[in-house]
Design a protein around this motif. Structure first.
Motif, PDB file in Angstrom:
ATOM      1  N   ILE A 470       0.840  -1.201   0.000  1.00 56.03           N
ATOM      2  CA  ILE A 470       0.000   0.000   0.000  1.00 56.03           C
ATOM      3  C   ILE A 470       0.872   1.246   0.000  1.00 56.03           C
ATOM      4  N   GLY A 471       1.922   1.249   0.821  1.00 57.76           N
ATOM      5  CA  GLY A 471       2.815   2.404   0.857  1.00 57.76           C
ATOM      6  C   GLY A 471       3.494   2.639  -0.478  1.00 57.76           C
ATOM      7  N   ALA A 472       3.974   1.554  -1.102  1.00 55.81           N
ATOM      8  CA  ALA A 472       4.626   1.693  -2.405  1.00 55.81           C
ATOM      9  C   ALA A 472       3.638   2.142  -3.465  1.00 55.81           C
ATOM     10  N   ASN A 473       2.426   1.592  -3.407  1.00 51.73           N
ATOM     11  CA  ASN A 473       1.415   1.936  -4.404  1.00 51.73           C
ATOM     12  C   ASN A 473       0.968   3.390  -4.271  1.00 51.73           C
ATOM     13  N   ARG A 474       0.966   3.889  -3.035  1.00 48.78           N
ATOM     14  CA  ARG A 474       0.592   5.295  -2.820  1.00 48.78           C
ATOM     15  C   ARG A 474       1.557   6.215  -3.560  1.00 48.78           C
TER      16      ARG A 474
END
Length: 486
Positions: A470-474
């Motif tokens: 999720i952090g990378a995708n953000r």
């Protein structure tokens, strides 16, 4: 004649209703969907008159079953953070802006920046931000983009309050449904209301959730006392079993909603902590796309939910990782700009693997909420009480149990919003002295899913990857959106 109670749930996709007798048995049920439209990017709307029409149809459908019983009281719950702008006569001036709608995210950011985390804790009990579904963000958007509607607006109502006005003839709301607008004392918060001039004049008056506010005016249940009721998240959690302290509940619907009752509060970011009501203080977290992810997959794959469950049953364990933030995320992240993704896709995967990945990704989002709730409420339990449409599927129930590493116990009348509404109606009618007492008489559980130890250990590892993804995708999504808009 035996006693019965009427419960109505005006949900995100359908109207559901049931007559439940004093032993907790469903005498008759009703469910029918209505239309949701997406007229532009980030816009999600419904016609409020569709709600009213279907509620009238529901009452006619249940009438025969009620003939042999004395219907003591009725209650209605509904989706919240969906808003209807109505004129002086109570007619809608604009389609209802649904909670999934993120058109007001810029206005939300402006409003949220005016309150520090410390001020949010002091004013409405927690540091949850003002997001795009907040009524003030919607008001500010309409004021700026549709000033002619704003000038005619007498009230901004929730679906429950709009429907109640048609049933009993006058407008009320309740403090719990007025999310991040009402303080611990049950009144609108001046410092919040003042963020949008004119907002205070357009809010509905307050009424206690279990108070009888009038009688149904027309139709087969004319004269039946109607109570104020409350929002579907809170009422559904009550119906699921959160009337008892430290009993976590998991509702599987259009969004996943998890909650538990506890008087402890660590002010964990991302968690909604409701003011105590009827002796219950609930910590809760709604996601953005639970059953909505299932509906999205079924539409793309041209399959039914039953077909999707069959596909998931046939899948190998080599599934991709699905991030279900298809329209942003609510708890515990509260980020309207997040978007979904499939990660780790290869040539060996086909529709069964993607179907199972959607089920797993939604379960991961629920675990993300549950971890925050357990910190917020300073409690843990090995068992979750559950209900809702997402728990009709046996395979999805088992996946959820494995991902959470918890036992799941499902309501027999698998409509938590209706069970919770019936509990409020029964309490108002004097059927018991407390919600816990009434719930103990009216709620039953039938299905149990036990977590598989091997699968649960595997999902523990995958869940850490899910949170990192999720952090990378953000970050990737922010760059992608900037490039597309440029």
């Amino acid at each position: 004649m035996a006693d019965a109670f009427l419960g109505i749930d005006l949900g995100t996709t359908s109207v559901k209703a049931a007559l439940i007798d004093s032993n907790g048995r469903a005498l008759a049920t009703f469910s029918e969907s209505y239309t949701t439209v997406r007229p532009a990017a980030e816009h999600v709307e419904q016609d409020p008159m569709d709600w009213v029409s279907l509620i009238e149809t529901a009452l006619k459908s249940l009438a025969d079953a009620g003939a042999a019983h004395t219907v003591r009281a009725a209650a209605l719950t509904s989706q919240v953070n969906t808003h209807v702008f109505v004129g002086e006569a109570g007619a809608p001036l604009h389609p209802a802006i649904v909670w999934q709608d993120t058109r007001a995210k810029a206005e939300a950011g402006e409003l949220d920046a005016q309150l520090s985390p410390e001020e949010k804790i002091a004013l409405f009990g927690g540091p949850v931000p003002i997001d795009a579904s907040h009524v003030l963000a919607r008001m500010l958007w309409v004021k700026r983009h549709k000033p002619e509607i704003w000038e005619q607006t007498a009230r901004v109502l929730l679906p429950k309050d709009f429907a109640l006005a048609h049933l009993v003839g006058h407008v009320v709301t309740d403090a719990l449904s007025s999310i991040r607008m009402v303080g611990p004392g049950g009144s609108y918060i001046p410092e919040v209301m003042d963020l949008v001039p004119g907002a205070a004049d357009r809010m509905a008056p307050m009424s206690p959730i279990s108070k009888i506010i009038g009688e149904i005016r027309d139709g087969p249940f004319r004269g039946v006392p109607m109570v104020t009721g409350s929002m579907d998240g809170w009422v559904g959690l009550i119906g699921g079993g959160a009337v008892l302290d430290h009993h976590p509940v998991y509702l599987g619907g259009t969004s996943e909603i998890l909650g538990l009752s506890s008087r402890a509060d660590t002010h964990e970011p991302g968690v909604v902590v409701f003011a105590e009501s009827e002796g219950v203080r609930i910590h809760a977290g709604p996601t953005q796309s639970g059953g909505a992810s299932q509906a999205w997959f079924c539409r793309l794959a041209a399959v039914t939910p039953e077909n999707m469950a069959e596909l998931a049953e046939a899948a190998s364990e080599r599934t991709p990782l699905f991030l279900p933030q298809l329209a942003g995320e609510r708890a515990p992240l509260w980020d309207a700009d997040l978007r979904g993704a499939f990660l780790g896709v290869d040539f060996g995967m086909s529709m069964p693997e993607f179907a199972r990945a959607v089920f797993e990704g939604v379960a991961f989002s629920a675990r993300h909420v549950l971890e925050a709730l357990e910190v917020s409420a300073d409690t843990r339990s090995d068992t979750l009480y559950c209900g809702g449409g997402g728990f009709r599927s046996d395979i999805w129930g088992q996946i959820r149990a494995n991902v959470l590493g918890k036992r799941l116990k499902r309501l027999e009348v698998n409509e938590p919003g209706i069970v919770g509404s019936v509990c409020l109606a029964a309490l108002a009618a004097g059927y018991g002295d407390t919600l816990a007492e009434v719930h103990g008489l009216l709620a039953r559980y039938d299905r149990v899913w036990e977590p598989d130890a091997k699968a649960a250990a595997r999902y523990d590892e995958l869940f850490d990857i899910y949170k990192d993804a999720i952090g990378a995708n953000r970050a990737i999504g922010a760059r992608w959106n900037a490039a597309r808009s440029g």
